[in-house]
Design an enzyme around this catalytic site. Structure first.
Site, PDB file in Angstrom:
ATOM      1  CG  ASP A   1      -1.808  -1.249   1.249  1.00  0.00           C
ATOM      2  OD1 ASP A   1      -2.243  -1.677   0.166  1.00  0.00           O
ATOM      3  OD2 ASP A   1      -2.006  -1.808   2.330  1.00  0.00           O
TER       4      ASP A   1
ATOM      5  CD  GLN B   1       0.525  -8.872  -3.253  1.00  0.00           C
ATOM      6  OE1 GLN B   1       0.977  -9.394  -4.263  1.00  0.00           O
ATOM      7  NE2 GLN B   1      -0.667  -8.329  -3.242  1.00  0.00           N
TER       8      GLN B   1
ATOM      9  CE  LYS C   1       2.800  -2.565  -4.265  1.00  0.00           C
ATOM     10  NZ  LYS C   1       2.451  -2.247  -2.887  1.00  0.00           N
TER      11      LYS C   1
ATOM     12  N   GLY D   1      -4.531  -4.122  -4.181  1.00  0.00           N
ATOM     13  CA  GLY D   1      -5.548  -3.100  -4.424  1.00  0.00           C
ATOM     14  C   GLY D   1      -4.839  -1.839  -4.843  1.00  0.00           C
ATOM     15  CG  HIS D   2      -2.111  -1.727  -7.351  1.00  0.00           C
ATOM     16  ND1 HIS D   2      -1.229  -2.334  -8.195  1.00  0.00           N
ATOM     17  CD2 HIS D   2      -1.761  -2.154  -6.111  1.00  0.00           C
ATOM     18  CE1 HIS D   2      -0.390  -3.093  -7.502  1.00  0.00           C
ATOM     19  NE2 HIS D   2      -0.702  -3.006  -6.234  1.00  0.00           N
TER      20      HIS D   2
HETATM   21  P1  IMO Z   1      -0.824  -4.126  -2.462  1.00  0.00           P
HETATM   22  O1  IMO Z   1      -0.401  -4.596  -3.820  1.00  0.00           O
HETATM   23  C1  IMO Z   1      -1.116  -4.728   1.814  1.00  0.00           C
HETATM   24  C2  IMO Z   1      -1.001  -8.865   3.296  1.00  0.00           C
HETATM   25  C3  IMO Z   1      -2.277  -9.310   3.947  1.00  0.00           C
HETATM   26  C4  IMO Z   1      -1.739 -10.331   4.930  1.00  0.00           C
HETATM   27  C5  IMO Z   1      -0.603 -10.992   4.153  1.00  0.00           C
HETATM   28  C6  IMO Z   1      -0.962 -12.298   3.458  1.00  0.00           C
HETATM   29  O2  IMO Z   1      -2.106  -3.360  -2.439  1.00  0.00           O
HETATM   30  O3  IMO Z   1       0.296  -3.417  -1.763  1.00  0.00           O
HETATM   31  P2  IMO Z   1      -2.424 -12.914   1.337  1.00  0.00           P
HETATM   32  O4  IMO Z   1      -3.885 -12.681   1.060  1.00  0.00           O
HETATM   33  O5  IMO Z   1      -1.511 -12.315   0.329  1.00  0.00           O
HETATM   34  O6  IMO Z   1      -2.128 -14.360   1.611  1.00  0.00           O
HETATM   35  O7  IMO Z   1      -2.172 -12.139   2.726  1.00  0.00           O
HETATM   36  O8  IMO Z   1      -0.215 -10.040   3.175  1.00  0.00           O
HETATM   37  N1  IMO Z   1      -1.168  -8.309   1.938  1.00  0.00           N
HETATM   38  C7  IMO Z   1      -1.176  -6.995   1.641  1.00  0.00           C
HETATM   39  N2  IMO Z   1      -1.091  -5.910   2.435  1.00  0.00           N
HETATM   40  N3  IMO Z   1      -1.197  -4.548   0.486  1.00  0.00           N
HETATM   41  C8  IMO Z   1      -1.223  -5.624  -0.337  1.00  0.00           C
HETATM   42  O9  IMO Z   1      -1.155  -5.499  -1.671  1.00  0.00           O
HETATM   43  C9  IMO Z   1      -1.266  -6.917   0.237  1.00  0.00           C
HETATM   44  N4  IMO Z   1      -1.341  -8.161  -0.259  1.00  0.00           N
HETATM   45  C10 IMO Z   1      -1.263  -8.989   0.775  1.00  0.00           C
HETATM   46  O10 IMO Z   1      -2.924  -8.247   4.617  1.00  0.00           O
HETATM   47  O11 IMO Z   1      -1.166  -9.683   6.038  1.00  0.00           O
HETATM   48 MG    MG Z   2      -3.271  -3.049  -0.763  1.00  0.00          MG
END
Ligand code: IMO
Ligand code: MG
Length: 447
Positions: free
Chosen positions: A13, A222, A16, A40-41
């Site tokens: 978050d 991520q 990106k 979530g972008h």
């Molecule tokens: P973006 O691309 C923030 C976190 C989840 C959880 C851990 C594992 O928007 O930055 P998962 O469903 O991947 O098995 O969850 O990773 N997580 C994220 N946190 N932004 C994300 O994506 C995330 N994708 C996974 O909250 O702690």
């Molecule tokens: Mg996110």
């Protein structure tokens, strides 16, 4: 020019998506290389806002090809809906290719995600990861188990039936019936027929683009500290959101990478469970959550907030080989009394750590950050924003320039972009660092 890898430098978050969208103005191809609907972008355009989960942000620009790369795990139903929504809103301006090697997330993976979290909690209360419940972990596990369903299987009906039979046979713990499987097969068949025109070999597209000298952006999802190996295991996601992972997830070779952009907020956030040494609670925490709009774009969960952590940022910089930073959400800290930044940790045994956090999540949870307080910059006003648009980075407040220099010096990675709001135009380029100047120096305000 060349291949630009955009990597989240923190826990996700960091904006990106916004930075990738900004850089995509000069690109021909934008590739998502890992993850799936857990991302979530949020992108804020003149036409309105949109949250992309699986579709690369490149499709928002005409003349740009978005690629769902081989490293992704994609929920076909969600993907189909996302494409349709973008088309209906006339935001789908570029084109899309989906790798035949990407894996499908099926309803059984989503059920398994919940089942796994229940097992974790049953074994030890508090052991839940707090996943996004999108089936990410189970889909990657099946990929490595070699009984996953790839998009190349999805679009071949006979193959799909075969692969589903095997996949379901590996999950006796989920008590599914033959009818479940058949229903999924029928539903998937319909969705697959709509997605089929997009499914193709994607690596040759990238290789040809490299040969033509086109710019390709690998859009991170991520982040480094959620990397399955180098993040805060087990509180991580199930792939490699690092620069190395972006190559595996695209099929591009390392030598083609020209830039690795680390995206970091001027503070920090984390969703889900896991250690967060610089977390801030109480009134200040609530203030940062409110000012930063810190609510998950995928799950709607409120994000925990904290101060910028240079130990983790130095670690991420070395792990990914960042050539520059995009520093985001600086506006959120405007008007504070001061801006604390963690410069090192002290462990319970009195050891000092500066650039390598403990690999053990419990140990990381028990370090004490040592803060340095930097002077805060004023709140961003319409007038300041106008001056930045007209004069460029030179117009940034002095205290913010000092903060930017500080981050550059401490991490040995120069800040090249600063983002001060969600919209495309709320981004300022600081210029390429001078060849011989110390890291962190920028040309923009030398003038
Ligand atoms: P973006 O691309 C923030 C976190 C989840 C959880 C851990 C594992 O928007 O930055 P998962 O469903 O991947 O098995 O969850 O990773 N997580 C994220 N946190 N932004 C994300 O994506 C995330 N994708 C996974 O909250 O702690
Ligand atoms: Mg996110």
């Amino acid at each position: 020019m060349g291949v630009i890898v955009v990597v989240g430098a923190q826990f996700g978050d960091e904006a990106k998506g916004k930075i990738t969208d900004y850089l995509a103005a000069d690109a021909r191809i934008v590739v998502r290389t890992g993850g799936g609907p857990n991302a979530g972008h949020s992108i804020h355009l003149a036409e309105g806002s949109v949250v992309l989960h699986q579709v690369p942000v490149g499709v928002l620009r005409s003349g740009v090809l978005g690629v769902c790369g081989p490293g992704m795990v994609l929920d076909p139903r969600g993907l189909d809906e996302e494409i349709r929504t973008l088309q209906e809103r006339r935001l789908f301006k570029g084109s899309l290719a989906i790798s035949e090697r990407a894996h499908a997330i099926l309803p059984i993976h989503i059920a398994e995600d919940a089942w796994e979290e229940e097992r974790r909690v049953a074994t030890r209360p508090g052991a839940a990861i707090g996943t996004t419940m999108r089936g990410i972990g189970p889909a990657y596990a099946d990929r490595y188990g070699r009984w996953g369903v790839r998009f190349g299987d999805l679009i071949r009906p006979a193959r799909l039936a075969d692969r589903l039979e095997l996949l379901y046979a590996t999950k006796p713990h989920l008590a599914t019936t033959l009818q479940d499987r058949e229903r999924v097969r029928t539903e998937l068949g319909e969705v697959a027929a709509r997605l089929a025109p997009f499914v193709q070999p994607t690596e040759p597209l990238l290789w040809s683009a490299v040969e033509r000298g086109d710019t390709i952006i690998l859009e991170g999802a991520q982040s480094a500290l959620l990397d399955v190996d180098f993040g805060t295991y087990p509180y991580v996601t199930s792939h490699h959101p690092t620069s190395a992972g972006a190559l595996v997830g695209s099929g591009l070779p390392p030598a083609e990478v020209t830039e690795v952009v680390g995206v970091t907020k001027a503070y920090a956030t984390r969703v889900g469970a896991g250690p967060f040494p610089t977390q801030v609670e109480g009134d200040m925490g609530a203030y940062l959550q409110r000012e930063g709009g810190e609510r998950g774009a995928t799950t709607g969960r409120v994000r925990q907030v904290g101060w910028l952590d240079l130990v983790l940022l130095r670690y991420a910089a070395r792990l990914n080989g960042f050539t520059s930073f995009a520093l985001t959400k600086v506006d959120v800290l405007g008007g504070l009394d001061d801006v604390p930044v963690a410069v090192q940790y002290v462990t319970p045994t009195g050891e000092t750590l500066t650039d390598y956090p403990p690999a053990d999540a419990d140990e990381l949870a028990h370090v004490t950050p040592v803060y340095e307080k930097l002077p805060a910059w004023p709140k961003f006003t319409a007038n300041l924003e106008r001056r930045i648009r007209e004069e460029g980075a030179r117009a940034l407040p002095t205290e913010l320039k000092q903060f930017i220099e500080f981050v550059g010096r401490e991490t040995r990675v120069p800040v090249e972009w600063v983002s001060y709001g969600p919209r495309r135009e709320q981004t300022v380029w600081l210029g390429k660092p001078h060849g011989s100047a110390p890291a962190g120096s920028v040309s923009a305000w030398a003038a």
